[in-house]
Motif scaffolding. Structure first.
Motif, mmCIF file in Angstrom:
data_model
loop_
_atom_site.group_PDB
_atom_site.id
_atom_site.type_symbol
_atom_site.label_atom_id
_atom_site.label_comp_id
_atom_site.label_asym_id
_atom_site.label_seq_id
_atom_site.Cartn_x
_atom_site.Cartn_y
_atom_site.Cartn_z
ATOM 1 N N ILE A 149 0.954 -1.175 0.186
ATOM 2 C CA ILE A 149 -0.174 0.044 -0.032
ATOM 3 C C ILE A 149 0.630 1.279 -0.094
ATOM 4 C CG2 ILE A 149 -1.821 1.068 1.451
ATOM 5 C CD1 ILE A 149 -2.522 -1.292 2.433
ATOM 6 N N PRO A 150 0.645 2.121 -0.951
ATOM 7 C CA PRO A 150 1.771 3.051 -1.068
ATOM 8 C C PRO A 150 1.427 4.168 0.189
ATOM 9 C CG PRO A 150 0.407 2.968 -3.077
ATOM 10 C CD PRO A 150 -0.089 1.931 -2.090
ATOM 11 N N GLY A 151 2.872 4.813 0.512
ATOM 12 C CA GLY A 151 2.676 5.495 1.787
ATOM 13 C C GLY A 151 2.411 5.009 3.247
ATOM 14 N N ILE A 152 2.302 3.707 3.275
ATOM 15 C CA ILE A 152 2.079 3.010 4.533
ATOM 16 C C ILE A 152 3.386 1.871 4.589
ATOM 17 C CG2 ILE A 152 0.698 1.180 5.768
ATOM 18 C CD1 ILE A 152 -1.627 2.613 4.363
ATOM 19 N N VAL A 153 3.731 1.914 5.780
ATOM 20 C CA VAL A 153 4.923 0.953 6.076
ATOM 21 C C VAL A 153 4.417 -0.285 7.074
ATOM 22 C CG1 VAL A 153 6.857 2.303 6.049
ATOM 23 C CG2 VAL A 153 5.556 2.160 8.172
ATOM 24 N N THR A 154 4.334 -1.422 6.610
ATOM 25 C CA THR A 154 3.755 -2.598 7.300
ATOM 26 C C THR A 154 4.741 -3.540 7.915
ATOM 27 O OG1 THR A 154 1.784 -2.739 5.702
ATOM 28 C CG2 THR A 154 2.120 -4.768 6.787
#
Length: 269
Positions: A149-154
Protein backbone atom coordinates in the motif's frame (compact mmCIF):
# COMPACT_ATOMS: atom_id res chain seq x y z
CA UNK A 1 2.94 12.10 19.27
CA UNK A 2 -0.60 10.72 18.94
CA UNK A 3 -0.49 7.75 21.34
CA UNK A 4 -3.30 5.72 19.84
CA UNK A 5 -3.79 2.44 18.02
CA UNK A 6 -6.64 0.68 16.30
CA UNK A 7 -7.04 -3.09 16.71
CA UNK A 8 -9.09 -5.07 14.23
CA UNK A 9 -10.28 -8.06 16.21
CA UNK A 10 -10.54 -7.85 20.01
CA UNK A 11 -10.68 -11.53 20.85
CA UNK A 12 -8.26 -13.95 22.52
CA UNK A 13 -5.22 -11.87 21.54
CA UNK A 14 -6.73 -8.50 20.68
CA UNK A 15 -8.51 -7.87 23.99
CA UNK A 16 -5.54 -8.37 26.36
CA UNK A 17 -3.35 -6.57 23.82
CA UNK A 18 -5.70 -3.58 23.94
CA UNK A 19 -5.67 -3.60 27.74
CA UNK A 20 -1.85 -3.59 27.72
CA UNK A 21 -1.75 -0.61 25.36
CA UNK A 22 -4.26 1.25 27.55
CA UNK A 23 -2.07 0.56 30.59
CA UNK A 24 0.85 2.04 28.63
CA UNK A 25 -1.08 5.26 28.04
CA UNK A 26 -2.50 4.64 24.56
CA UNK A 27 -6.01 5.34 23.39
CA UNK A 28 -7.30 2.17 21.76
CA UNK A 29 -9.99 1.84 19.11
CA UNK A 30 -11.12 -1.77 18.87
CA UNK A 31 -13.46 -3.80 16.71
CA UNK A 32 -15.68 -6.78 17.34
CA UNK A 33 -18.14 -8.63 15.12
CA UNK A 34 -20.65 -8.96 17.96
CA UNK A 35 -22.84 -6.21 19.40
CA UNK A 36 -22.97 -8.25 22.62
CA UNK A 37 -19.27 -7.57 23.24
CA UNK A 38 -19.45 -3.78 22.93
CA UNK A 39 -20.09 -3.24 26.65
CA UNK A 40 -17.23 -5.58 27.59
CA UNK A 41 -14.82 -3.57 25.45
CA UNK A 42 -16.06 -0.27 26.86
CA UNK A 43 -15.59 -1.50 30.44
CA UNK A 44 -11.84 -1.97 29.93
CA UNK A 45 -11.41 1.42 28.25
CA UNK A 46 -11.55 0.51 24.56
CA UNK A 47 -13.41 2.77 22.14
CA UNK A 48 -15.48 -0.02 20.54
CA UNK A 49 -16.98 -0.51 17.10
CA UNK A 50 -18.93 -3.31 15.51
CA UNK A 51 -17.30 -4.14 12.17
CA UNK A 52 -18.27 -7.16 10.11
CA UNK A 53 -15.85 -8.19 7.40
CA UNK A 54 -16.82 -10.91 4.94
CA UNK A 55 -15.83 -12.06 1.47
CA UNK A 56 -18.80 -10.03 0.21
CA UNK A 57 -17.94 -6.71 1.82
CA UNK A 58 -17.38 -4.67 4.96
CA UNK A 59 -20.19 -3.53 7.27
CA UNK A 60 -19.86 -0.89 9.95
CA UNK A 61 -18.23 2.52 10.50
CA UNK A 62 -14.71 1.50 9.50
CA UNK A 63 -13.89 5.12 8.62
CA UNK A 64 -14.44 6.15 12.26
CA UNK A 65 -12.11 3.38 13.45
CA UNK A 66 -9.31 4.51 11.17
CA UNK A 67 -9.66 8.31 11.29
CA UNK A 68 -8.16 9.01 14.72
CA UNK A 69 -4.92 7.00 14.59
CA UNK A 70 -2.05 6.26 12.26
CA UNK A 71 -1.43 2.72 13.59
CA UNK A 72 -3.58 -0.30 12.71
CA UNK A 73 -3.12 -3.82 14.05
CA UNK A 74 -4.86 -6.41 11.88
CA UNK A 75 -5.67 -9.42 14.03
CA UNK A 76 -8.18 -11.36 11.94
CA UNK A 77 -7.40 -15.08 11.56
CA UNK A 78 -8.55 -17.03 8.50
CA UNK A 79 -11.69 -19.13 8.89
CA UNK A 80 -11.53 -21.56 6.02
CA UNK A 81 -13.33 -24.51 7.58
CA UNK A 82 -16.88 -25.29 8.61
CA UNK A 83 -20.21 -23.88 7.51
CA UNK A 84 -19.04 -20.25 7.73
CA UNK A 85 -15.83 -20.68 5.72
CA UNK A 86 -14.92 -17.65 3.60
CA UNK A 87 -12.19 -16.50 1.25
CA UNK A 88 -9.72 -14.69 3.49
CA UNK A 89 -7.98 -12.79 0.69
CA UNK A 90 -11.27 -11.31 -0.48
CA UNK A 91 -11.96 -10.08 3.06
CA UNK A 92 -8.52 -8.50 3.31
CA UNK A 93 -8.98 -6.74 -0.03
CA UNK A 94 -12.05 -4.94 1.34
CA UNK A 95 -10.07 -3.89 4.40
CA UNK A 96 -7.17 -2.75 2.22
CA UNK A 97 -9.51 -0.49 0.24
CA UNK A 98 -10.75 1.12 3.47
CA UNK A 99 -7.18 1.65 4.66
CA UNK A 100 -6.14 3.32 1.41
CA UNK A 101 -8.60 6.16 1.99
CA UNK A 102 -7.74 6.58 5.69
CA UNK A 103 -5.08 8.28 7.80
CA UNK A 104 -3.34 4.98 8.61
CA UNK A 105 0.44 5.15 8.10
CA UNK A 106 1.62 2.02 9.90
CA UNK A 107 0.24 -1.52 9.97
CA UNK A 108 1.01 -4.62 11.98
CA UNK A 109 -0.37 -7.66 10.19
CA UNK A 110 -0.70 -10.78 12.35
CA UNK A 111 0.24 -13.71 10.14
CA UNK A 112 1.30 -17.27 10.92
CA UNK A 113 4.18 -19.68 10.44
CA UNK A 114 1.75 -21.69 8.28
CA UNK A 115 3.10 -19.60 5.37
CA UNK A 116 6.05 -22.02 5.52
CA UNK A 117 5.86 -25.66 4.49
CA UNK A 118 5.90 -28.44 7.07
CA UNK A 119 9.28 -29.86 5.99
CA UNK A 120 11.34 -26.73 5.37
CA UNK A 121 13.78 -27.40 8.24
CA UNK A 122 15.23 -24.43 10.12
CA UNK A 123 13.36 -21.32 9.04
CA UNK A 124 14.44 -17.70 9.32
CA UNK A 125 12.86 -14.58 7.88
CA UNK A 126 15.10 -15.10 4.83
CA UNK A 127 13.59 -18.51 4.10
CA UNK A 128 11.24 -18.37 1.09
CA UNK A 129 7.73 -19.33 2.25
CA UNK A 130 6.12 -22.31 0.53
CA UNK A 131 2.76 -22.84 2.22
CA UNK A 132 1.23 -26.31 2.04
CA UNK A 133 -2.19 -25.36 3.46
CA UNK A 134 -4.91 -23.12 2.09
CA UNK A 135 -4.79 -20.94 5.19
CA UNK A 136 -1.05 -20.47 4.80
CA UNK A 137 -1.42 -19.62 1.12
CA UNK A 138 -4.12 -17.01 1.75
CA UNK A 139 -2.17 -15.45 4.62
CA UNK A 140 0.88 -15.11 2.38
CA UNK A 141 -1.14 -13.35 -0.33
CA UNK A 142 -2.62 -11.07 2.32
CA UNK A 143 0.85 -10.18 3.60
CA UNK A 144 1.73 -8.96 0.12
CA UNK A 145 -1.49 -6.94 -0.09
CA UNK A 146 -0.68 -4.86 2.97
CA UNK A 147 3.03 -4.55 2.21
CA UNK A 148 2.28 -2.84 -1.07
CA UNK A 149 0.00 0.00 0.00
CA UNK A 150 1.67 3.28 -1.06
CA UNK A 151 2.58 5.57 1.82
CA UNK A 152 2.13 2.89 4.48
CA UNK A 153 4.81 0.79 6.20
CA UNK A 154 3.76 -2.69 7.28
CA UNK A 155 5.36 -5.05 9.76
CA UNK A 156 4.48 -8.74 9.48
CA UNK A 157 4.52 -11.06 12.50
CA UNK A 158 4.45 -14.77 11.75
CA UNK A 159 3.41 -16.34 15.03
CA UNK A 160 3.84 -20.01 15.86
CA UNK A 161 1.09 -21.93 17.61
CA UNK A 162 -0.67 -19.68 20.12
CA UNK A 163 -0.98 -20.87 23.72
CA UNK A 164 -1.80 -19.71 27.23
CA UNK A 165 -2.84 -21.48 30.43
CA UNK A 166 -6.30 -22.25 29.00
CA UNK A 167 -5.63 -22.45 25.25
CA UNK A 168 -3.28 -25.32 24.50
CA UNK A 169 -3.08 -28.14 21.89
CA UNK A 170 -2.87 -30.73 24.68
CA UNK A 171 -6.53 -30.12 25.45
CA UNK A 172 -7.42 -31.59 22.04
CA UNK A 173 -4.61 -34.15 21.84
CA UNK A 174 -5.08 -35.72 25.27
CA UNK A 175 -5.93 -39.41 25.05
CA UNK A 176 -5.60 -39.63 21.28
CA UNK A 177 -3.67 -42.54 19.77
CA UNK A 178 -1.88 -43.21 16.52
CA UNK A 179 -0.80 -39.61 16.05
CA UNK A 180 1.82 -38.92 13.40
CA UNK A 181 4.98 -36.80 13.35
CA UNK A 182 5.85 -37.25 17.01
CA UNK A 183 9.48 -36.36 16.29
CA UNK A 184 8.57 -33.07 14.63
CA UNK A 185 9.61 -30.05 16.73
CA UNK A 186 7.00 -27.82 18.34
CA UNK A 187 6.81 -24.15 17.40
CA UNK A 188 4.70 -22.44 20.04
CA UNK A 189 4.41 -18.99 21.58
CA UNK A 190 2.63 -17.81 24.72
CA UNK A 191 0.04 -15.05 24.68
CA UNK A 192 2.28 -12.91 26.91
CA UNK A 193 4.99 -12.89 24.23
CA UNK A 194 2.52 -12.18 21.44
CA UNK A 195 1.58 -9.05 23.37
CA UNK A 196 5.19 -8.28 24.24
CA UNK A 197 6.33 -8.44 20.62
CA UNK A 198 3.45 -6.35 19.26
CA UNK A 199 3.88 -3.61 21.87
CA UNK A 200 7.65 -3.62 21.25
CA UNK A 201 7.08 -3.03 17.54
CA UNK A 202 4.92 0.01 18.28
CA UNK A 203 7.00 1.43 21.14
CA UNK A 204 10.40 0.82 19.52
CA UNK A 205 9.35 1.68 15.96
CA UNK A 206 10.18 -1.66 14.32
CA UNK A 207 8.33 -0.76 11.14
CA UNK A 208 8.63 -2.27 7.67
CA UNK A 209 9.99 -5.58 8.95
CA UNK A 210 9.06 -9.26 9.10
CA UNK A 211 9.45 -11.33 12.26
CA UNK A 212 9.21 -15.05 12.93
CA UNK A 213 7.90 -15.45 16.46
CA UNK A 214 8.10 -18.74 18.34
CA UNK A 215 9.59 -19.56 21.72
CA UNK A 216 13.25 -20.62 21.23
CA UNK A 217 12.82 -24.19 22.51
CA UNK A 218 11.62 -26.84 20.07
CA UNK A 219 11.31 -30.24 21.74
CA UNK A 220 9.79 -33.16 19.80
CA UNK A 221 6.00 -33.21 19.95
CA UNK A 222 5.77 -36.61 21.62
CA UNK A 223 8.09 -35.56 24.46
CA UNK A 224 6.62 -32.11 24.91
CA UNK A 225 2.97 -33.13 24.95
CA UNK A 226 3.63 -36.01 27.33
CA UNK A 227 5.25 -33.58 29.78
CA UNK A 228 2.44 -31.04 29.45
CA UNK A 229 -0.17 -33.79 29.89
CA UNK A 230 1.58 -34.89 33.07
CA UNK A 231 1.63 -31.28 34.34
CA UNK A 232 -2.09 -30.88 33.71
CA UNK A 233 -3.09 -34.33 34.92
CA UNK A 234 -4.32 -35.37 31.47
CA UNK A 235 -3.93 -38.59 29.50
CA UNK A 236 -0.84 -38.39 27.28
CA UNK A 237 -1.35 -38.62 23.52
CA UNK A 238 0.25 -41.61 21.79
CA UNK A 239 2.36 -41.17 18.67
CA UNK A 240 3.31 -43.76 16.04
CA UNK A 241 6.72 -45.32 16.64
CA UNK A 242 7.79 -44.77 13.04
CA UNK A 243 7.65 -40.99 13.12
CA UNK A 244 10.24 -39.39 10.88
CA UNK A 245 12.73 -36.78 12.09
CA UNK A 246 11.63 -33.88 9.97
CA UNK A 247 9.36 -30.85 10.23
CA UNK A 248 10.33 -27.21 10.67
CA UNK A 249 11.96 -25.11 13.35
CA UNK A 250 10.86 -21.49 13.47
CA UNK A 251 13.98 -19.50 14.27
CA UNK A 252 13.30 -16.29 16.20
CA UNK A 253 16.95 -15.23 16.33
CA UNK A 254 16.21 -11.93 14.63
CA UNK A 255 13.96 -10.91 17.50
CA UNK A 256 16.38 -12.17 20.13
CA UNK A 257 19.80 -11.22 18.73
CA UNK A 258 19.03 -8.18 16.57
CA UNK A 259 16.11 -6.61 18.42
CA UNK A 260 17.18 -7.86 21.87
CA UNK A 261 13.69 -9.09 22.64
CA UNK A 262 13.60 -11.26 25.76
CA UNK A 263 10.87 -13.90 25.75
CA UNK A 264 8.62 -13.57 28.78
CA UNK A 265 6.90 -16.92 29.22
CA UNK A 266 8.14 -20.45 28.61
CA UNK A 267 6.04 -22.92 26.61
CA UNK A 268 6.19 -25.12 29.73
CA UNK A 269 4.32 -22.56 31.86
Amino acid sequence: MNRSVAIMGCGWLGLPLAITFIEQGYKVYGTTTSEDKINDLEKVGIVPYTIKLSENGLEGPIGEVLENTEILIINIPPKLRGANAENYVHKMKYLKTAIESSKIKKIIFISSTSVYGEDQGKITECTPPYPTTEAGAQLLVSEYLFRRIPGIVTTIIRFGGLIDKNRHPINMLSGKEGLRNGNYPVNLIHLNDCIGIITSIVNKQWWGETFNAAYPLHPPKKEYYQQIADQKGLISPKYDQNSSFSGKIIDSSRLILVKKYVFLTSIYN
